[in-house]
Design a protein around this motif. Structure first.
Motif, PDB file in Angstrom:
ATOM      1  N   GLY A  58       0.821  -1.065   0.051  1.00  0.00           N
ATOM      2  CA  GLY A  58      -0.067   0.066  -0.038  1.00  0.00           C
ATOM      3  C   GLY A  58       0.827   1.409   0.075  1.00  0.00           C
ATOM      4  N   GLU A  59       0.260   2.498   0.246  1.00  0.00           N
ATOM      5  CA  GLU A  59       0.870   3.763   0.547  1.00  0.00           C
ATOM      6  C   GLU A  59       1.752   3.897   1.482  1.00  0.00           C
ATOM      7  OE1 GLU A  59      -1.889   7.133  -0.061  1.00  0.00           O
ATOM      8  OE2 GLU A  59      -2.499   6.350  -2.040  1.00  0.00           O
ATOM      9  N   GLY A  60       1.213   3.825   2.696  1.00  0.00           N
ATOM     10  CA  GLY A  60       1.567   4.281   3.942  1.00  0.00           C
ATOM     11  C   GLY A  60       0.619   3.985   4.929  1.00  0.00           C
ATOM     12  N   PRO A  61       0.850   3.964   6.320  1.00  0.00           N
ATOM     13  CA  PRO A  61       0.149   3.432   7.248  1.00  0.00           C
ATOM     14  C   PRO A  61      -0.811   4.629   7.780  1.00  0.00           C
ATOM     15  CG  PRO A  61       2.465   3.371   8.127  1.00  0.00           C
ATOM     16  CD  PRO A  61       2.530   3.823   6.659  1.00  0.00           C
ATOM     17  N   GLY A  62      -2.105   4.395   8.060  1.00  0.00           N
ATOM     18  CA  GLY A  62      -2.913   5.415   8.321  1.00  0.00           C
ATOM     19  C   GLY A  62      -3.143   5.625   9.829  1.00  0.00           C
ATOM     20  N   GLU A  63      -4.249   6.133  10.566  1.00  0.00           N
ATOM     21  CA  GLU A  63      -4.307   6.370  11.758  1.00  0.00           C
ATOM     22  C   GLU A  63      -4.297   5.095  12.621  1.00  0.00           C
ATOM     23  OE1 GLU A  63      -7.853   8.482  12.716  1.00  0.00           O
ATOM     24  OE2 GLU A  63      -7.256   8.830  14.601  1.00  0.00           O
ATOM     25  N   PRO A  71       0.242  -3.082   9.387  1.00  0.00           N
ATOM     26  CA  PRO A  71      -0.691  -2.611   8.277  1.00  0.00           C
ATOM     27  C   PRO A  71      -1.729  -3.279   8.099  1.00  0.00           C
ATOM     28  CG  PRO A  71       0.950  -4.498   7.729  1.00  0.00           C
ATOM     29  CD  PRO A  71       1.151  -4.365   9.331  1.00  0.00           C
ATOM     30  N   PHE A  72      -2.628  -2.163   7.229  1.00  0.00           N
ATOM     31  CA  PHE A  72      -3.842  -2.519   6.892  1.00  0.00           C
ATOM     32  C   PHE A  72      -4.899  -3.104   7.708  1.00  0.00           C
ATOM     33  CE2 PHE A  72      -1.811  -1.649   2.633  1.00  0.00           C
ATOM     34  CZ  PHE A  72      -2.902  -1.135   1.828  1.00  0.00           C
ATOM     35  N   VAL A  73      -4.984  -2.400   9.113  1.00  0.00           N
ATOM     36  CA  VAL A  73      -5.729  -3.098   9.998  1.00  0.00           C
ATOM     37  C   VAL A  73      -6.872  -2.096  10.131  1.00  0.00           C
ATOM     38  CG1 VAL A  73      -4.147  -4.705  11.229  1.00  0.00           C
ATOM     39  CG2 VAL A  73      -4.337  -2.264  11.855  1.00  0.00           C
ATOM     40  N   CYS A  97       2.591  -4.788   3.456  1.00  0.00           N
ATOM     41  CA  CYS A  97       3.357  -3.968   3.874  1.00  0.00           C
ATOM     42  C   CYS A  97       3.147  -2.521   3.082  1.00  0.00           C
ATOM     43  CB  CYS A  97       4.808  -4.191   3.723  1.00  0.00           C
ATOM     44  SG  CYS A  97       5.583  -4.523   2.320  1.00  0.00           S
ATOM     45  N   ASN A  98       3.772  -1.511   3.471  1.00  0.00           N
ATOM     46  CA  ASN A  98       3.553  -0.330   2.593  1.00  0.00           C
ATOM     47  C   ASN A  98       4.873   0.322   2.153  1.00  0.00           C
ATOM     48  OD1 ASN A  98       0.637   0.602   3.143  1.00  0.00           O
ATOM     49  ND2 ASN A  98       1.302  -0.014   5.130  1.00  0.00           N
ATOM     50  N   MET A  99       4.704   1.360   0.896  1.00  0.00           N
ATOM     51  CA  MET A  99       5.893   2.004   0.641  1.00  0.00           C
ATOM     52  C   MET A  99       6.467   2.839   1.699  1.00  0.00           C
ATOM     53  SD  MET A  99       5.749   1.348  -2.682  1.00  0.00           S
ATOM     54  CE  MET A  99       7.138   2.244  -3.101  1.00  0.00           C
TER      55      MET A  99
HETATM   56  N1  URA Z   1      -3.708   2.649   3.565  1.00  0.00           N
HETATM   57  C1  URA Z   1      -2.337   2.227   3.066  1.00  0.00           C
HETATM   58  O1  URA Z   1      -2.015   2.611   2.024  1.00  0.00           O
HETATM   59  N2  URA Z   1      -1.743   1.230   4.121  1.00  0.00           N
HETATM   60  C2  URA Z   1      -2.107   0.867   5.191  1.00  0.00           C
HETATM   61  O2  URA Z   1      -1.503   0.000   6.099  1.00  0.00           O
HETATM   62  C3  URA Z   1      -3.372   1.589   5.714  1.00  0.00           C
HETATM   63  C4  URA Z   1      -4.090   2.135   4.879  1.00  0.00           C
END
Ligand code: URA
Length: 207
Positions: A58-63, A71-73, A97-99
């Protein structure tokens, strides 16, 4: 006596050594290479099976990811889990994971220099896991890996050769589906259903 003088330019430029997975994981925890470290709560390195033939990026962690270190929870992550499960892929069986490993403030898109600063960690993950397929979720990873300015709408659902025999497969980012809930033919949700089925077929063909 002849003194051997070595000019600075004699030394061949050496590419920096690729970190091991463990080094990357350890170094990322205390990383201050870009501005994102200033506002992070947790580094979100990645999780899942390191024996997976596929990595979802993905892009990057969110809140929620920043708060938990996973990641992605959050809502987009729940959507991703749902998409995987719809074709019988267990979330724990793949690597996610994320970028960038730290949350961009306000969930903004990670910037080029932030992605570059974080690349050694992602590179170490890829080298270690040796996936057959990298699934780029959304524009940011798709455009980074494919070195293109084409948008995800054109790139999605297609396999592109990358390097070391790895293919890049692009899909919409799950948060895009949250913003576009229609299931009508041609909608992002509908197309993602086609895309995940195609990915599953490809993965089944690898076995
Ligand atoms: N969006 C992302 O791109 N990565 C995450 O881990 C969560 C939301």
């Amino acid at each position: 006596m002849m003194v051997q003088m070595r000019s600075l330019f004699d030394e061949p430029a050496k590419a920096p050594a690729i970190l091991t997975f463990e080094e990357a994981q350890r170094q990322a925890q205390t990383c201050t290479k870009c501005r994102l470290h200033q506002s992070r709560t947790h580094v979100v390195f990645g999780e899942g099976s390191t024996r997976s033939p596929v990595i979802f990026i993905g892009e990057g962690p969110g809140e929620v990811e920043d708060a938990t270190g996973r990641p992605f929870v959050g809502p987009a992550g729940q959507k991703l889990t749902e998409i995987l499960e719809s074709v019988g892929i267990a979330r724990e069986s793949v690597y996610i994971c994320n970028m960038v490993k730290c949350r961009p403030p306000g969930n903004r898109v990670p910037q080029k220099d932030e992605i570059e600063a974080c690349w050694p960690y992602l590179e170490a993950q890829i080298k270690h896991i040796k996936p057959k397929i990298i699934v780029a979720l959304g524009n940011v990873p798709a455009q980074f890996f494919l070195k293109t300015t084409e948008g995800i709408t054109t790139l999605r659902g297609r396999f592109f050769p990358w390097r070391d025999g790895i293919e890049i497969y692009c899909m919409f980012h799950p948060s895009y589906l949250l913003r576009n809930p229609s299931r009508e033919p041609g909608s992002p949700k509908y197309l993602t259903w086609q895309d995940i089925k195609k990915l599953k077929e490809r993965l089944d063909g690898l076995l």
